[in-house]
Design an enzyme around this catalytic site. Structure first.
Site, PDB file in Angstrom:
ATOM      1  N   HIS A  49     -36.749 -12.175  46.441  1.00 56.66           N
ATOM      2  CA  HIS A  49     -36.287 -11.004  47.205  1.00 56.66           C
ATOM      3  C   HIS A  49     -37.455 -10.016  47.178  1.00 56.66           C
ATOM      4  CE1 HIS A  49     -32.194 -12.349  47.605  1.00 56.66           C
ATOM      5  NE2 HIS A  49     -32.089 -12.537  46.306  1.00 56.66           N
ATOM      6  N   GLU A  52     -33.958 -17.628  47.030  1.00 53.63           N
ATOM      7  CA  GLU A  52     -33.167 -16.610  47.760  1.00 53.63           C
ATOM      8  C   GLU A  52     -34.080 -15.761  48.635  1.00 53.63           C
ATOM      9  OE1 GLU A  52     -30.667 -14.365  45.058  1.00 53.63           O
ATOM     10  OE2 GLU A  52     -30.213 -16.126  43.851  1.00 53.63           O
ATOM     11  N   ASN A  84     -32.755 -19.276  37.105  1.00 51.08           N
ATOM     12  CA  ASN A  84     -33.022 -18.553  38.355  1.00 51.08           C
ATOM     13  C   ASN A  84     -33.111 -17.048  38.081  1.00 51.08           C
ATOM     14  OD1 ASN A  84     -33.094 -18.739  41.322  1.00 51.08           O
ATOM     15  ND2 ASN A  84     -31.111 -17.681  41.304  1.00 51.08           N
ATOM     16  N   GLU A  96     -30.506 -14.683  36.097  1.00 56.04           N
ATOM     17  CA  GLU A  96     -30.862 -13.280  35.799  1.00 56.04           C
ATOM     18  C   GLU A  96     -30.539 -12.826  34.381  1.00 56.04           C
ATOM     19  OE1 GLU A  96     -28.974 -11.005  38.937  1.00 56.04           O
ATOM     20  OE2 GLU A  96     -29.878 -12.230  40.497  1.00 56.04           O
ATOM     21  N   ASP A 113     -36.030 -13.472  51.013  1.00 58.50           N
ATOM     22  CA  ASP A 113     -36.014 -12.524  52.129  1.00 58.50           C
ATOM     23  C   ASP A 113     -37.161 -11.546  51.912  1.00 58.50           C
ATOM     24  OD1 ASP A 113     -34.694 -10.865  50.126  1.00 58.50           O
ATOM     25  OD2 ASP A 113     -32.748 -11.334  50.993  1.00 58.50           O
TER      26      ASP A 113
HETATM   27  O1  9MR Z   1     -25.761 -12.051  48.621  1.00 63.93           O
HETATM   28  C1  9MR Z   1     -24.801 -11.828  47.628  1.00 63.93           C
HETATM   29  C2  9MR Z   1     -23.873 -10.702  48.057  1.00 63.93           C
HETATM   30  O2  9MR Z   1     -23.094 -11.112  49.150  1.00 63.93           O
HETATM   31  C3  9MR Z   1     -22.988 -10.278  46.880  1.00 63.93           C
HETATM   32  O3  9MR Z   1     -22.244  -9.136  47.267  1.00 63.93           O
HETATM   33  C4  9MR Z   1     -23.854  -9.979  45.683  1.00 63.93           C
HETATM   34  C5  9MR Z   1     -23.019  -9.556  44.471  1.00 63.93           C
HETATM   35  O4  9MR Z   1     -23.838  -9.101  43.455  1.00 63.93           O
HETATM   36  O5  9MR Z   1     -24.621 -11.121  45.341  1.00 63.93           O
HETATM   37  C6  9MR Z   1     -25.520 -11.467  46.339  1.00 63.93           C
HETATM   38  O6  9MR Z   1     -26.314 -12.566  45.961  1.00 63.93           O
HETATM   39  C7  9MR Z   1     -27.140 -12.372  44.818  1.00 63.93           C
HETATM   40  C8  9MR Z   1     -27.334 -13.714  44.176  1.00 63.93           C
HETATM   41  O7  9MR Z   1     -26.108 -14.300  43.890  1.00 63.93           O
HETATM   42  C9  9MR Z   1     -28.179 -13.609  42.915  1.00 63.93           C
HETATM   43  N1  9MR Z   1     -29.415 -12.954  43.171  1.00 63.93           N
HETATM   44  C10 9MR Z   1     -29.353 -11.683  43.880  1.00 63.93           C
HETATM   45  C11 9MR Z   1     -28.549 -11.869  45.176  1.00 63.93           C
HETATM   46  C12 9MR Z   1     -28.558 -10.595  45.982  1.00 63.93           C
HETATM   47  O8  9MR Z   1     -27.896  -9.575  45.277  1.00 63.93           O
END
Ligand code: 9MR
Length: 339
Positions: free
Chosen positions: A219, A247, A183, A143, A249
């Site tokens: 997402h 990732e 990513n 990101e 969903d």
């Molecule tokens: O799913 C993850 C969540 O449990 C955490 O609280 C969060 C913190 O920012 O990160 C989420 O996973 C992220 C991933 O690492 C990167 N892409 C976005 C995902 C959803 O926020």
């Protein structure tokens, strides 16, 4: 005798068709949480039986794996890796460099450019070396661009010029066999962000910096535009790199309506997007198919519920009771038709 062989054969086919992982030739993964893996039997069963790949949802991120300057904590990451090894799954690493989930000591760090580079290089190489031979691929950088295509302001962008290229180089030195990904999310609907990613790939390739794959987080939600999704997949495939839906969903209640009802219409709209993604993914060259990874296992486990305080969200293939949702068998039917 012949009849028995025939029946055995038929039952094998029937079993094969029962599982989504058997209807595809690429890896099917999910991100997982080690606490749920050890405490929740239904969760563990799905991870064991339904998947061929795993990602740690949180436990390989800087904040959890590198809690103090002189201390790494591999305990939870190792648990997931051991589960993956014991159950024959490919492990994907997430993520080495991100602006989020950064430990406080890194935020407080003071030093010149060289000191920052030493910090990041040490982080990347210690983690990658620890998992060398056990983690097949890494989201090296996560990101880095914002929607308008500019570099996201972050600790790393602020202190280390060219930090993306350097991170890939350092990761590659630590494990030359690992597949290294950039990513990101939201490429659909944000053409400038997508272009920035394509420019990054072209730039890294022209400098012989090892980048091997693009992670499209996916997402998405029921309002996502099909053509935009198809376009970003096509553009990613055109780079020649491996492509990972990393990732996945599909949110059904993106506006967080508290009265939302997950009715047949919502479920059908969601199913269409799952089908679009699997069908499109199936059509890309096999050597570029790193796999499709869901972001956790059941609706109940999804980050969308907690993160956005959105209790009425149902974004995955398994329901709150770990039962398969209708989209699961729809996907198998579709894929069997394509095969
Ligand atoms: O799913 C993850 C969540 O449990 C955490 O609280 C969060 C913190 O920012 O990160 C989420 O996973 C992220 C991933 O690492 C990167 N892409 C976005 C995902 C959803 O926020």
């Amino acid at each position: 005798m012949k009849l028995i062989v025939l029946l055995l054969g038929l039952s094998t086919i029937a079993n094969a068709q029962n599982l989504l992982k058997d209807a595809i030739a690429f890896r099917l993964g999910a991100s997982v949480n080690p606490r749920l893996l050890s405490e929740n039997e239904a969760y563990n069963d799905i991870a064991k039986n339904e998947l061929t790949g795993l990602t740690a949802e949180n436990h390989m991120k800087m904040m959890l794996i590198h809690p103090a300057a002189d201390r790494f904590d591999f305990v939870k990451g190792d648990e997931i890796v051991a589960f993956a090894a014991a159950t024959g799954k490919r492990m994907h690493g997430h993520t080495l460099v991100w602006h989020n989930q950064v430990p406080q000591w890194m935020k407080d760090f003071q030093g010149d450019q060289k000191a920052w580079e030493d910090l990041l290089k040490n982080h990347i190489q210690t983690v990658v070396e620890h998992y060398k031979g056990k983690v097949a691929g890494w989201d090296v950088v996560n990101e880095s661009f914002i929607d308008d295509g500019s570099l996201r302001p972050s600790l790393w962008a602020d202190h280390i010029p060219d930090y993306i290229a350097k991170s890939f180089q350092w990761a590659h030195e630590a494990d030359p066999k690992a597949t290294l990904f950039y990513n990101d999310y939201g490429q659909d609907g944000h053409p400038k962000k997508m272009q920035a990613i394509l420019n990054l790939v072209a730039d890294l390739k022209s400098r012989q910096i090892p980048i091997h794959g693009l992670g499209l987080q996916m997402h998405i939600n029921v309002d996502s535009k099909r053509t935009e999704i198809e376009n970003v997949i096509a553009q990613s495939v055109q780079t020649g790199l491996a492509v990972h839906f990393s990732e996945l969903d599909v949110a059904v209640n993106p506006k967080n309506n508290p009265e939302f009802v997950y009715d047949e219409k919502a479920s059908a709209a969601q199913m269409e997007l799952f089908k679009l993604l699997f069908k499109t993914y199936q059509s890309i060259p096999a050597k570029q198919q790193y796999g499709i990874t869901f972001w956790n296992i059941s609706d109940k486990d999804s980050w969308l519920r907690g993160y956005f305080k959105r209790p009425k969200e149902f974004p995955l293939l398994f329901d709150d009771n770990y039962n398969k949702k209708p989209a699961y068998s729809e996907l198998i039917n579709l894929l069997n038709k394509l095969n």
